[in-house]
Design a protein around this motif. Structure first.
Motif, PDB file in Angstrom:
ATOM      1  N   ALA A 181      -5.904 -46.471  15.333  1.00 32.15           N
ATOM      2  CA  ALA A 181      -6.769 -45.311  15.112  1.00 32.15           C
ATOM      3  C   ALA A 181      -7.002 -45.093  13.623  1.00 32.15           C
ATOM      4  N   VAL A 234      -9.457 -47.862  12.455  1.00 32.62           N
ATOM      5  CA  VAL A 234     -10.810 -47.575  12.926  1.00 32.62           C
ATOM      6  C   VAL A 234     -11.416 -46.410  12.159  1.00 32.62           C
ATOM      7  N   HIS A 235     -10.617 -45.376  11.913  1.00 30.53           N
ATOM      8  CA  HIS A 235     -11.149 -44.203  11.222  1.00 30.53           C
ATOM      9  C   HIS A 235     -11.545 -44.547   9.787  1.00 30.53           C
ATOM     10  N   ARG A 244     -14.762 -46.323   9.839  1.00 33.84           N
ATOM     11  CA  ARG A 244     -15.850 -45.366  10.064  1.00 33.84           C
ATOM     12  C   ARG A 244     -16.162 -44.594   8.785  1.00 33.84           C
ATOM     13  N   VAL A 252      -7.817 -38.159  11.169  1.00 33.19           N
ATOM     14  CA  VAL A 252      -8.238 -39.008  12.290  1.00 33.19           C
ATOM     15  C   VAL A 252      -8.687 -38.121  13.448  1.00 33.19           C
ATOM     16  N   SER A 298     -12.054 -41.668  16.862  1.00 34.90           N
ATOM     17  CA  SER A 298     -11.256 -42.801  16.381  1.00 34.90           C
ATOM     18  C   SER A 298     -10.072 -43.067  17.302  1.00 34.90           C
TER      19      SER A 298
END
Length: 849
Positions: free
Chosen positions: A709, A712-713, A716, A727, A731
């Motif tokens: 997470a 991914v965050h 992004r 987060v 995410s």
């Protein structure tokens, strides 16, 4: 022979000579025909003289191809997103291997953030219909859909390769990629076309309000609220908490088809032996509940391009479309309504699973359809050996921001490999770029950093290494720049005042390194490094190789690095010990299946090392000849820019002169998503008799979900999808999808290693089935025979091995006979006749016809 120049005129003439209708396309970026409205060139082929007049000029127009009858029944499927095409191609390959490979495919300019694909072919046996939207997805506001797949058919056209850059606003070209040239387009039949179209429709995630309303009319009555849920009708509660779609559809002959993964399921209608007719897990209703989306025109009693809620399907399948009767039936069920049951029992014909028999019953309680609705029995597929995984999930590329999704898809395209080969290394490399600059605070005392250990498993020659190199190229480039800078500084230091400390090399990745050397590198590079190896078995073999008799603490040191525990290495002589307070390393590489046991270790002792490795074990793609495909610069640049952004903008805290990770938290919706994930994981971990190796791997997924997470965050953030550092739920939800992906691949690996004791239990049951040579059986019959083995003391202990045999295609459940009032029916299992036949042949018995 002199080659004709590749000008617009000669390219257009090649298309015309191939029997294709040619259109001039404007050079203003609009992709529109350079023709008056209603011009006949959409219906009639251009003459040679007209072709010369329109295209033989210094700046010829673009080239459009008219579809439909004018071009010999030409059709084009237009994919706006390359990764969607890759997923579609994989689905079609499951049904008709080699079909897409025989079609002409072209890269298109696509949208601003990526490229698309055109798939071209001619059709025989039917007239190509007009252009159709096949798949749409909602925009963030949920109001206007975006079309991601559509056809160009009768009356339509598409821009073809050979068109100038000015035809598209991005300045990118249409380029032939693979398959036959346009002078030799494939001709496919109606059945093959149906597979292509159905696979494309399965990506639709948008339902027009009028279609949803038509498919889901609401009963007029609202007087029966369910179980204290004020304002919710029994139908609403049935949609929210009713049975799984398998329970609703399976009894009516609908079966889950191959290609299903994660929450997305493909459904095959009763009289169909290949392909798909509907999906679940894609479309959502206005209340967020899952819908059954039908895209087949032959799925009676359901309508094409309609979405059905669970209650709508219940009404149609169990009540023949009588909405009032269905609502009353649910109102009598204590789970959905509050009306008392009649005589202490459920209403007549209700089986306690949310289904109404609708009066069509034989004497044994089985539902019996009218003669004109009888269907052929479901066909059986060849069983999958128990030592192989029944299925693994495809990598969910859309967890990445769109430009990175495009990059991974192009690597897969160019290297002819599963997208996993690029996407998994991208996660590890991104995590290493973030390094020890960030940690995610779950709660007091619990922090997770983006340190990922991952192995991509595939046979030799499956292009694991080339895909890995594409993902790691920006790292290699940065390391080269750092080394060149270090050499300049070193030369200046040697020629100057050597009283100053010598310069240090900024290291971002290592390959072959001892623990002592690695700890020194981590001391000098507190942000951390990536360990990238083509073959991870070399890394594992190198652990402890410099210790006496091969025994030492190297393996445990890597486990400590994974956890971020401070490391101290004492050196010989009077040298000061090396101390790293926040060690960080990410590890990624390839692995052939034959060397999986080396990754686990030479002994059966489980030290948790394998549990800490994210495993990816996709099936390789069929080999193909040279098609000159390569990763475009437009796709590669955003990935390199993302890694630069992560290193340049995510800086650690430097309190007291010491670098330490900067802590970020979970937002409120991030916490809710985390609670949901951990609850589902706990439920799985609490299952009885979960094999210890699998339990260890699943347990590590809790921390890994937080790490993913965070990765991914940050991706992004780099892509501008979010401005907040904490987060969020999006995410976290993407990370939980990644965990579902890695879970399915971990189970495949454990099956290959033989560390899944459930396989042994399933094999024991299968031996009984083979010995008895039964067409069908009940659970108690198996238990009567195997209960003395010491492994199946309770009859319920057979449920998991029986389910494993179902997943692998050896068995399927049949509707049990009614046992009378108050007595639950014992499950009935049918045996795959293909396996029975093979078993009888192997045993030298007569083979039934």
């Amino acid at each position: 022979m002199t080659r004709e120049p590749d000008t617009g005129y000669y390219r257009a003439r090649l298309y015309l000579d191939a029997g294709l209708g040619v259109l001039p396309i404007r050079l203003d970026g609009s992709k529109a025909p350079d023709l008056p409205r209603g011009h006949q060139l959409l219906k009639e082929r251009m003459s040679e003289a007209d072709l010369w007049r329109r295209f033989n000029r210094p700046s010829p127009p673009g080239i459009g191809l008219a579809c439909g009858r004018v071009s010999g029944n030409l059709e084009c499927i237009d994919f706006e997103i390359l990764s969607v095409f890759e997923d579609w191609r994989a689905i079609v390959e499951e049904q008709i291997p080699g079909l897409v490979k025989g079609l002409t495919t072209c890269l298109t300019p696509g949208h601003q953030d990526g490229r698309g694909v055109h798939v071209w072919y001619r059709v025989k046996g039917i007239a190509v219909p007009g252009s159709r939207r096949l798949a749409q997805v909602p925009t963030p506001d949920g109001k206007n859909p975006i079309t991601i797949i559509e056809t160009r058919g009768e009356g339509g056209y598409a821009v073809a390769p050979g068109s100038p850059r000015e035809c598209h606003e991005s300045g990118r070209l249409w380029e032939w990629h693979a398959g036959p040239p346009f002078t030799d387009l494939a001709v496919i039949g109606a059945a093959d076309r149906e597979v292509l179209i159905a696979a494309a429709r399965s990506f639709n995630a948008w339902i027009d309000s009028k279609d949803q309303k038509t498919a889901n009319p609401k009963p007029a009555t609202r007087q029966h609220a369910g179980n204290g849920d004020s304002g919710l009708r029994p139908s609403d509660l049935y949609n929210q908490r009713g049975p799984d779609w398998v329970e609703i559809l399976d009894r009516h002959g609908w079966k889950v088809a191959s290609g299903s993964s994660g929450g997305k399921r493909y459904w095959r209608r009763p009289d169909k032996d290949r392909g798909w007719s509907a999906t679940t897990g894609v479309c959502k209703g206005e209340d967020g509940t899952d819908l059954f989306y039908v895209f087949s025109s032959n799925a009676h009693p359901f309508e094409q391009s309609k979405a059905y809620s669970k209650f709508s399907a219940f009404v149609i399948l169990e009540h023949g479309g009588d909405w009032s009767a269905a609502a009353k039936e649910l109102a009598r069920d204590p789970r959905y309504g509050t009306q008392p049951r009649t005589n202490g029992r459920q209403a007549s014909g209700h089986h306690g699973n949310g289904h109404q028999a609708n009066g069509h019953h034989g004497q044994n309680g089985h539902q019996k359809l009218p003669d004109d609705q009888q269907v052929e029995p479901q066909t059986w597929e060849t069983p999958i050996p128990l030592t192989q995984a029944a299925k693994v999930d495809s990598f969910p590329l859309d967890v990445f921001p769109r430009p990175l999704e495009q990059f991974a898809a192009e690597v897969a395209w160019a290297k002819n490999c599963p997208s996993d080969y690029a996407a998994v290394p991208m996660l590890v490399v991104a995590g290493a770029a973030i390094g020890a600059s960030r940690s995610l605070r779950i709660k007091d005392g619990w922090f997770e950093r983006p340190s990922l250990f991952a192995a991509v498993i595939g046979p030799p020659g499956s292009t694991k290494t080339p895909a890995l190199h594409d993902a790691a190229t920006p790292v290699y480039t940065r390391q080269s720049r750092n080394f060149a800078h270090y050499r300049r500084q070193r030369t200046a230091w040697e020629e100057g005042d050597q009283k100053q400390p010598p310069p240090r090399l900024e290291t971002v990745y290592v390959n072959d390194v001892t623990i002592e050397k690695l700890v020194g590198i981590l001391r000098d590079n507190p942000r951390g490094v990536a360990l990238i190896r083509d073959e991870l078995t070399g890394w594992v073999a190198s652990l402890d190789q410099y210790r006496a008799k091969g025994r030492g603490a190297d393996r445990q040191t890597y486990l400590s690095m994974w956890a971020g525990v401070p490391i101290r290495v004492d050196r010989k002589g009077d040298q000061e010990p090396v101390y790293v307070p926040h060690p960080f390393i990410g590890v990624v590489g390839g692995l052939p299946p034959s060397l999986l046991r080396q990754l686990r270790g030479d002994t059966d002792a489980w030290d948790g090392f394998l549990d800490r490795i994210l495993l990816s074990y996709p099936g390789p793609l069929p080999a193909k000849g040279e098609d000159w495909a390569s990763v475009s610069q437009e796709a590669a640049e955003p990935w390199a820019a993302t890694l630069d952004w992560l290193r340049s903008n995510l800086l650690p805290d430097t309190a007291d002169g010491e670098e330490r990770p900067r802590s970020v938290a979970l937002t409120s919706d991030g916490k809710k998503a985390w609670e949901k994930f951990t609850a589902e994981l706990a439920q799985e971990l609490n299952k009885d008799n979960l094999p210890e190796p699998i339990q260890g791997h699943l347990a590590k997924f809790k921390g890994y979900c937080a790490r993913l997470a965070l990765v991914v965050h940050c991706l992004r953030q780099a892509g501008g999808e979010t401005g907040g550092e904490d987060v969020d739920g999006e995410s976290m939800n993407r990370a939980s999808r990644l965990i579902a992906y890695f879970r399915s691949h971990a189970l495949k690996v454990h099956a290959a290693l033989g560390s899944d004791s459930e396989i042994e239990e399933a094999q024991r049951v299968l031996q009984w089935i083979e010995r008895e040579d039964r067409e069908s059986f009940k659970r108690w019959e198996v238990h009567k025979d195997v209960r003395n083995s010491g492994r199946f003391q309770r009859i319920e202990s057979l449920d998991r091995p029986l389910q494993r045999l179902i997943e692998h295609g050896y068995l399927r459940r049949a509707e049990p006979e009614s046992q009378g009032r108050g007595r639950p029916a014992d499950p009935v299992f049918e045996v795959n006749p293909k396996h029975r036949r093979e078993n009888r042949v192997n045993r030298g018995k007569a083979v039934p016809g």
